[in-house]
Design a protein around this motif. Structure first.
Motif, short mmCIF file in Angstrom:
data_model
loop_
_atom_site.label_atom_id
_atom_site.label_comp_id
_atom_site.label_asym_id
_atom_site.label_seq_id
_atom_site.Cartn_x
_atom_site.Cartn_y
_atom_site.Cartn_z
N GLN A 69 0.83 -1.20 0.00
CA GLN A 69 0.00 0.00 0.00
C GLN A 69 0.87 1.25 0.00
O GLN A 69 1.98 1.25 0.49
CB GLN A 69 -0.89 0.03 1.25
N ARG A 70 0.30 2.32 -0.53
CA ARG A 70 0.95 3.63 -0.45
C ARG A 70 0.51 4.27 0.88
O ARG A 70 -0.44 3.85 1.50
CB ARG A 70 0.51 4.52 -1.61
N GLY A 71 1.20 5.29 1.28
CA GLY A 71 0.83 6.00 2.49
C GLY A 71 2.02 6.19 3.38
O GLY A 71 3.16 6.11 2.94
N ASN A 72 1.76 6.47 4.61
CA ASN A 72 2.81 6.69 5.60
C ASN A 72 2.78 5.53 6.58
O ASN A 72 2.03 5.57 7.55
CB ASN A 72 2.60 8.02 6.32
N PRO A 73 3.58 4.50 6.33
CA PRO A 73 3.51 3.32 7.21
C PRO A 73 3.95 3.64 8.63
O PRO A 73 4.86 4.43 8.85
CB PRO A 73 4.45 2.32 6.55
N THR A 74 3.28 3.03 9.57
CA THR A 74 3.69 3.08 10.97
C THR A 74 4.33 1.73 11.28
O THR A 74 3.67 0.70 11.26
CB THR A 74 2.48 3.33 11.89
N VAL A 75 5.62 1.78 11.53
CA VAL A 75 6.39 0.57 11.81
C VAL A 75 6.50 0.43 13.32
O VAL A 75 6.86 1.39 14.02
CB VAL A 75 7.80 0.66 11.17
N ARG A 76 6.21 -0.75 13.82
CA ARG A 76 6.29 -0.99 15.26
C ARG A 76 7.47 -1.91 15.55
O ARG A 76 7.62 -2.95 14.90
CB ARG A 76 4.97 -1.59 15.75
N VAL A 77 8.28 -1.49 16.51
CA VAL A 77 9.47 -2.25 16.87
C VAL A 77 9.56 -2.37 18.38
O VAL A 77 9.01 -1.56 19.12
CB VAL A 77 10.77 -1.61 16.33
N GLN A 78 10.27 -3.40 18.81
CA GLN A 78 10.58 -3.56 20.22
C GLN A 78 12.09 -3.50 20.37
O GLN A 78 12.82 -4.13 19.61
CB GLN A 78 10.08 -4.89 20.74
N LEU A 79 12.53 -2.72 21.35
CA LEU A 79 13.93 -2.70 21.75
C LEU A 79 14.01 -3.45 23.07
O LEU A 79 13.44 -3.01 24.07
CB LEU A 79 14.44 -1.28 21.93
N ARG A 80 14.66 -4.59 23.07
CA ARG A 80 14.81 -5.38 24.29
C ARG A 80 16.24 -5.18 24.78
O ARG A 80 17.19 -5.65 24.16
CB ARG A 80 14.53 -6.85 24.07
N TRP A 81 16.37 -4.45 25.87
CA TRP A 81 17.67 -4.12 26.45
C TRP A 81 18.04 -5.14 27.51
O TRP A 81 17.18 -5.58 28.26
CB TRP A 81 17.63 -2.73 27.08
N ARG A 82 19.31 -5.47 27.58
CA ARG A 82 19.80 -6.27 28.69
C ARG A 82 20.96 -5.52 29.32
O ARG A 82 21.88 -5.05 28.62
CB ARG A 82 20.27 -7.66 28.27
N GLY A 83 20.89 -5.40 30.63
CA GLY A 83 21.95 -4.76 31.39
C GLY A 83 22.75 -5.79 32.14
O GLY A 83 22.87 -6.95 31.73
N ASP A 84 23.27 -5.37 33.26
CA ASP A 84 24.05 -6.27 34.10
C ASP A 84 23.19 -6.66 35.31
O ASP A 84 21.96 -6.60 35.24
CB ASP A 84 25.38 -5.63 34.50
#
Length: 149
Positions: A69-84
């Motif tokens: 499709q044409r238009g302004n896509p909304t992309v959904r992402v997850q950032l999964r962070w790992r610390g200490d």
């Protein structure tokens, strides 16, 4: 160059590069990182056993589908962070990413990806992994403009 809709690959690559430009993470397109990276390395899809500090970027839904499709896509992402093993580390990493990404102002990301806005939508509770390192997942929506427009 004729305008085209960004692909998921375009957006994920631009996101990883944006985090790197901000000093929040380190992205190597070939996935080769030093043994002790200066910033959490970026991986796609999953976290790996080492190093302790890292981020996994996962795409989970796009509306409308930019492939059909044409238009302004909304992309959904997850950032999964790992610390200490210190729970504040993972909060610091995720909050630094928020400061680098969250905007309601149109702009240009690496690779020519033009965004209208990028907004953090959800922050999951932190939880320890099997080795006692803390993890946190934040979900973002990124609305894009055509590349080359």
């Amino acid at each position: 160059m004729a305008a085209r809709m960004p692909t998921i690959t375009d957006v994920l690559d631009a996101l990883a590069r944006r985090l790197t430009e901000a000093g929040v993470a380190a992205y190597s397109p070939d996935g080769a990182y030093p043994t002790t990276p200066a910033a959490p390395p970026v991986f796609f899809g999953q976290l790996y056993p080492t190093p302790d500090l890292q981020v996994a970027i996962s795409h989970y839904w796009t509306d409308p589908n930019p492939m059909t499709q044409r238009g302004n896509p909304t992309v959904r992402v997850q950032l999964r962070w790992r610390g200490d093993k210190n729970p504040t580390t993972v909060h610091s990493l995720a909050d630094a990413a928020y400061a680098a990404l969250h905007t309601m102002t149109p702009g240009l990301w690496p690779g020519g990806v033009r965004i209208l806005w990028c907004s953090r939508q959800l922050v999951a509770p932190i939880e320890p992994d099997a080795n006692g390192r803390w993890e946190r997942a934040d979900s973002y929506e990124i609305q894009c403009n055509p590349i080359g427009a």
